[in-house]
Every structure is written in C-alpha cells, then in structure tokens.
Design an enzyme around this catalytic site. Structure first.
Site, PDB file in Angstrom:
ATOM      1  N   ASP A  94      -0.252  36.727  60.964  1.00 50.17           N
ATOM      2  CA  ASP A  94       0.146  36.420  62.028  1.00 50.17           C
ATOM      3  C   ASP A  94      -1.228  37.303  62.700  1.00 50.17           C
ATOM      4  O   ASP A  94      -1.463  36.462  62.899  1.00 50.17           O
ATOM      5  CB  ASP A  94       0.924  37.551  62.288  1.00 50.17           C
ATOM      6  CG  ASP A  94       2.530  36.400  62.744  1.00 50.17           C
ATOM      7  OD1 ASP A  94       2.536  35.326  63.058  1.00 50.17           O
ATOM      8  OD2 ASP A  94       3.776  36.777  62.834  1.00 50.17           O
ATOM      9  N   GLU A 124       0.932  35.264  68.789  1.00 49.36           N
ATOM     10  CA  GLU A 124       0.246  35.753  67.297  1.00 49.36           C
ATOM     11  C   GLU A 124       0.747  37.472  67.364  1.00 49.36           C
ATOM     12  O   GLU A 124       0.696  37.592  66.740  1.00 49.36           O
ATOM     13  CB  GLU A 124      -0.414  34.838  66.746  1.00 49.36           C
ATOM     14  CG  GLU A 124      -0.009  33.297  66.074  1.00 49.36           C
ATOM     15  CD  GLU A 124       0.916  33.259  65.226  1.00 49.36           C
ATOM     16  OE1 GLU A 124       2.028  34.110  64.857  1.00 49.36           O
ATOM     17  OE2 GLU A 124       0.944  31.765  65.496  1.00 49.36           O
ATOM     18  N   HIS A 127       3.631  38.956  67.943  1.00 56.76           N
ATOM     19  CA  HIS A 127       3.956  38.965  66.807  1.00 56.76           C
ATOM     20  C   HIS A 127       2.966  40.222  66.057  1.00 56.76           C
ATOM     21  O   HIS A 127       4.300  40.594  65.353  1.00 56.76           O
ATOM     22  CB  HIS A 127       4.345  37.566  65.524  1.00 56.76           C
ATOM     23  CG  HIS A 127       4.661  36.850  66.749  1.00 56.76           C
ATOM     24  ND1 HIS A 127       4.717  35.492  66.217  1.00 56.76           N
ATOM     25  CD2 HIS A 127       5.542  36.391  67.466  1.00 56.76           C
ATOM     26  CE1 HIS A 127       4.683  34.134  66.883  1.00 56.76           C
ATOM     27  NE2 HIS A 127       6.026  34.692  68.067  1.00 56.76           N
ATOM     28  N   TYR A 131       5.438  43.649  64.385  1.00 62.96           N
ATOM     29  CA  TYR A 131       5.517  44.638  63.829  1.00 62.96           C
ATOM     30  C   TYR A 131       5.081  45.882  63.567  1.00 62.96           C
ATOM     31  O   TYR A 131       5.280  46.890  62.936  1.00 62.96           O
ATOM     32  CB  TYR A 131       4.582  43.566  62.287  1.00 62.96           C
ATOM     33  CG  TYR A 131       4.821  42.085  62.126  1.00 62.96           C
ATOM     34  CD1 TYR A 131       6.328  41.675  62.219  1.00 62.96           C
ATOM     35  CD2 TYR A 131       4.103  41.216  62.840  1.00 62.96           C
ATOM     36  CE1 TYR A 131       6.784  40.203  62.057  1.00 62.96           C
ATOM     37  CE2 TYR A 131       4.313  39.454  62.349  1.00 62.96           C
ATOM     38  CZ  TYR A 131       5.561  39.347  62.213  1.00 62.96           C
ATOM     39  OH  TYR A 131       6.201  38.352  62.173  1.00 62.96           O
ATOM     40  N   GLU A 191       3.061  28.088  59.045  1.00 64.39           N
ATOM     41  CA  GLU A 191       4.607  27.616  59.974  1.00 64.39           C
ATOM     42  C   GLU A 191       5.414  27.480  60.038  1.00 64.39           C
ATOM     43  O   GLU A 191       6.513  27.674  60.143  1.00 64.39           O
ATOM     44  CB  GLU A 191       3.775  27.289  61.769  1.00 64.39           C
ATOM     45  CG  GLU A 191       3.137  27.457  61.908  1.00 64.39           C
ATOM     46  CD  GLU A 191       2.854  28.657  62.770  1.00 64.39           C
ATOM     47  OE1 GLU A 191       3.759  29.814  63.080  1.00 64.39           O
ATOM     48  OE2 GLU A 191       1.731  29.851  63.259  1.00 64.39           O
ATOM     49  N   GLU A 225       7.514  30.284  66.244  1.00 61.25           N
ATOM     50  CA  GLU A 225       6.998  29.656  65.545  1.00 61.25           C
ATOM     51  C   GLU A 225       7.416  28.541  65.502  1.00 61.25           C
ATOM     52  O   GLU A 225       6.430  27.738  64.968  1.00 61.25           O
ATOM     53  CB  GLU A 225       7.437  29.979  63.915  1.00 61.25           C
ATOM     54  CG  GLU A 225       7.031  31.832  63.325  1.00 61.25           C
ATOM     55  CD  GLU A 225       5.826  32.783  64.221  1.00 61.25           C
ATOM     56  OE1 GLU A 225       4.452  31.551  64.366  1.00 61.25           O
ATOM     57  OE2 GLU A 225       5.307  33.566  63.701  1.00 61.25           O
ATOM     58  N   HIS A 228       5.120  26.474  67.434  1.00 57.46           N
ATOM     59  CA  HIS A 228       3.384  26.482  66.766  1.00 57.46           C
ATOM     60  C   HIS A 228       3.842  25.044  65.235  1.00 57.46           C
ATOM     61  O   HIS A 228       2.961  24.825  65.302  1.00 57.46           O
ATOM     62  CB  HIS A 228       3.248  27.953  66.016  1.00 57.46           C
ATOM     63  CG  HIS A 228       3.720  28.915  66.872  1.00 57.46           C
ATOM     64  ND1 HIS A 228       3.489  30.076  66.394  1.00 57.46           N
ATOM     65  CD2 HIS A 228       3.281  29.252  68.248  1.00 57.46           C
ATOM     66  CE1 HIS A 228       3.564  31.051  67.547  1.00 57.46           C
ATOM     67  NE2 HIS A 228       3.223  30.091  68.447  1.00 57.46           N
TER      68      HIS A 228
HETATM   69 FE   LIG Z   1       2.950  31.099  64.391  1.00 61.27          FE
HETATM   70 FE   LIG Z   2       4.117  34.535  64.186  1.00 61.71          FE
END
Ligand SMILES: [Fe+2]
Ligand SMILES: [Fe+2]
Length: 354
Positions: A94, A124, A127, A131, A191, A225, A228
């Site tokens: 990501d 992204e 994302h 994490y 993806e 996702e 995407h």
């Molecule tokens: Fe993505």
């Molecule tokens: Fe992602």
C-alpha cells in the site's frame, strides 16, 4: 487517427494543442487540455468511480482498538504470527502504491482518470496510516519494529513484493508501451489477487469475535480496494480497445503468465502465513479461493478462465466484503456503515449477519 501518437509519450503539463473535443481524447496519447471537467469528459466510468471513491472517505484513528490490544496476547501463536506477517505485506505494497500511481498518471491524458489515480493514492495513504495506527495501538514497539522490517527480513515476502515492484520500477526506468501495460497489470493483480488471503485471514478472526477493530479497518480498506480494482479493470480494457496493436500475442501471453505467477505467490503466501492452523482457512481452501479469484480477474480483462470451473470455496468471506460489492450494483450502492457521531465512529452494521 491523425495527430495521435502510436507511441506512449509523457504528457505535456501545458498542452498548447489541447482541445475539449471528446473525439480527440484517449487514455494515453490524447489531446487533453488537462483541465478536470467532469461534465464534459470521455470516460463516464471514471467520473462515477471518482465520486464513489470520494464518498468512501474515512478516518482510521476514529475506530477504537482498545479491545484489540487486550485480545492480541490471547490469540494463538499462529494467529499472532499471521497477523504480523499479513500486516507487513499490506504495509509494504500500500505504501509503494502511493508513489507508483503518480508515475502512471504522468502518461494518462484523461484528466478524469488522473483524478481517480490521485484519489486512489490518497486512499492508499489512509491504508498505510491504518496499519501504522494498528501497530502503535495493538502491539508493543518491538513487534512494531519487527513488522516494519519484515519486508527485507522475510525472504518469501521479499520475493513476492519484488515481483510487483520490479514491474513498477521497469516502467519508471524504461517507459514504453509494453512496460506500461505490465505496470498496470501488476497494479491490477495487487488490487485483485494479492490482498485476498490476508483479508480472509482477518475475517476468520472476525468470525470468532476476535480483533473486531482490526476487522472493521480491513473491511473499510477492502471496500476501497474494490474501487481500485474497478479502476484498473477499466484502464486495462480501455488501453486494449484504443491500442489493439500493443496487445499482440506476446504481451497477452505475458499478462496471463503474470496472473498465474500472482496466483501462485498468493497461494504459497496464504499457506505460509496461516500454516494450516487458522479456523476456516485450510491450505486447500486457500488454493481454491485464490484460483477462483484468478479466473474472475482473467475473465474481466479477456484472458479466459485459466483455472477451469472452480466454485467459491468460502462464501462467508463475501458476507464480510458484502458492503464492498462491485459485482452487481457498484455504482448504485449507497454509502453504508460509516456515520460520524460527535467525533467517534459508529459501526452498527459492520458485523455481517451470522
Ligand atoms: Fe488499492
Ligand atoms: Fe490499499
């Protein structure tokens, strides 16, 4: 087509030949003004996707993780290991996506598609932040360090990440038509195939009422996702329609080979991460699931069904991903599951019906 180059060229930021005439527009090599004009754009799918992505905005650190922090030490050894490895993998790809999407956008001459790529890059980033938030909230700092360096310490992870980043880097270093197609394909596979055994692992924890905050984050990520995946499906199809001469037998064979490699990587990674020790995720189920996805992805871009007739082996995963569906009513589906109440997030219907 007069005035349109058959070679891939980096677009001019200021294009004196730019026109608003839709007949002159192409995904690459078009005569764009570079002005974003959704009411007058060639690719209506991009305009709709942009609006859908924008509706999906969410803030990771508004999802509470206190219960996850308490539950993590009680997970089995195998679950803890899979949790760390899966996050290490997601973090790497990501993060790389954020930069690479900008590299592709330099060659895209449809401003509405550029808008989607830039929006995707923003998501992204969200994302990657998720994490980071998980690792600062759920595990100790030593574990966090372990996860953030796993991309080079774990040889299996390194190999599979390099498969994608090599395609990206090759296009950046030597931009040509085929490298561009391969880079888009790598994005599509990332993806559409690469994340799925990881998502299934988190959902298997969710099924056992474990790590509910993490599962909520992953579901929101998977919802993104899917947009995407839809974007790169359209990009690959449009490239093929507009530049049939680029898609000779060699490149089609290469794309199919890339897909099979990605499927092999995802199966071996899924087995390596779960060690046949995660409830509901046996080695054979992982293999069928990823091959099933391989067929879907191949069919969507005209590469046939390389794995024959395979049924979805764990439909319960789709129950978790149901709010993300792109298959049926992707463009009509209302935004669900994310309402803001006085600064905190309420997730009434994130848990799928049992
Ligand atoms: Fe993505
Ligand atoms: Fe992602």
């Amino acid at each position: 087509m007069p005035g349109i180059s058959e070679k891939l060229q980096k677009k001019l930021l200021f294009n004196p030949d730019g026109t608003r005439e839709l007949g002159q527009q192409r995904l690459v090599g078009g005569k764009s003004t570079n002005l974003i004009e959704f009411a007058n754009c060639k690719y209506s799918w991009a305009e709709q996707l942009y609006r859908k992505m924008r509706q999906f905005f969410w803030i990771p650190d508004e999802i509470p993780l206190g219960d996850d922090k308490r539950q993590f030490p009680k997970l089995t050894e195998y679950e803890q290991s899979a949790y760390k490895k899966t996050l290490a993998f997601l973090i790497f790809l990501d993060s790389i996506q954020v930069d690479n999407l900008g590299a592709l956008a330099l060659y895209i001459t449809a401003p509405e598609v550029v808008a989607c790529l830039k929006t995707q890059a923003f998501f992204e980033t969200i994302h990657a932040q998720s994490y980071d938030y998980l690792l600062t909230s759920v595990v100790d700092s030593l574990t966090r360090d372990e996860v953030y360096t796993m991309w080079k310490d774990d040889s299996i992870l390194l190999t599979r990440n390099k498969f994608i980043t090599d395609q990206y880097q090759e296009f950046i270093d030597n931009p040509n038509e085929k490298a561009f197609i391969r880079s888009c394909m790598a994005d599509y596979l990332l993806e559409g195939i690469y994340f799925y055994s990881g998502f299934a692992f988190f959902y298997s924890l969710g099924r056992q009422d474990k790590m509910g905050g993490t599962v909520s984050l992953i579901r929101l990520i998977q919802r993104d996702e899917n947009t995407h995946l839809a974007l790169f499906t359209h990009i690959l199809r449009t490239l093929q329609e507009e530049n049939p001469e680029w898609f000779d037998a060699d490149i089609k064979a290469e794309l199919l080979s890339m897909l099979k490699t990605a499927v092999d990587h995802e199966i071996s990674w899924g087995k390596y991460v779960t060690r046949n020790q995660i409830l509901g995720l046996s080695d054979s189920i992982i293999e069928s699931y990823i091959k099933y996805l391989g067929n879907l992805r191949a069919e969507a871009i005209g590469l046939g069904s390389p794995y024959g007739n395979i049924k979805h082996p764990m439909p319960w995963v789709d129950t978790y991903a149901a709010m993300n569906s792109t298959k049926t009513d992707f463009f009509e589906r209302k935004v669900t599951n994310y309402q803001k109440f006085g600064g905190s997030m309420k997730f009434d219907n994130l848990k799928p019906p049992s």
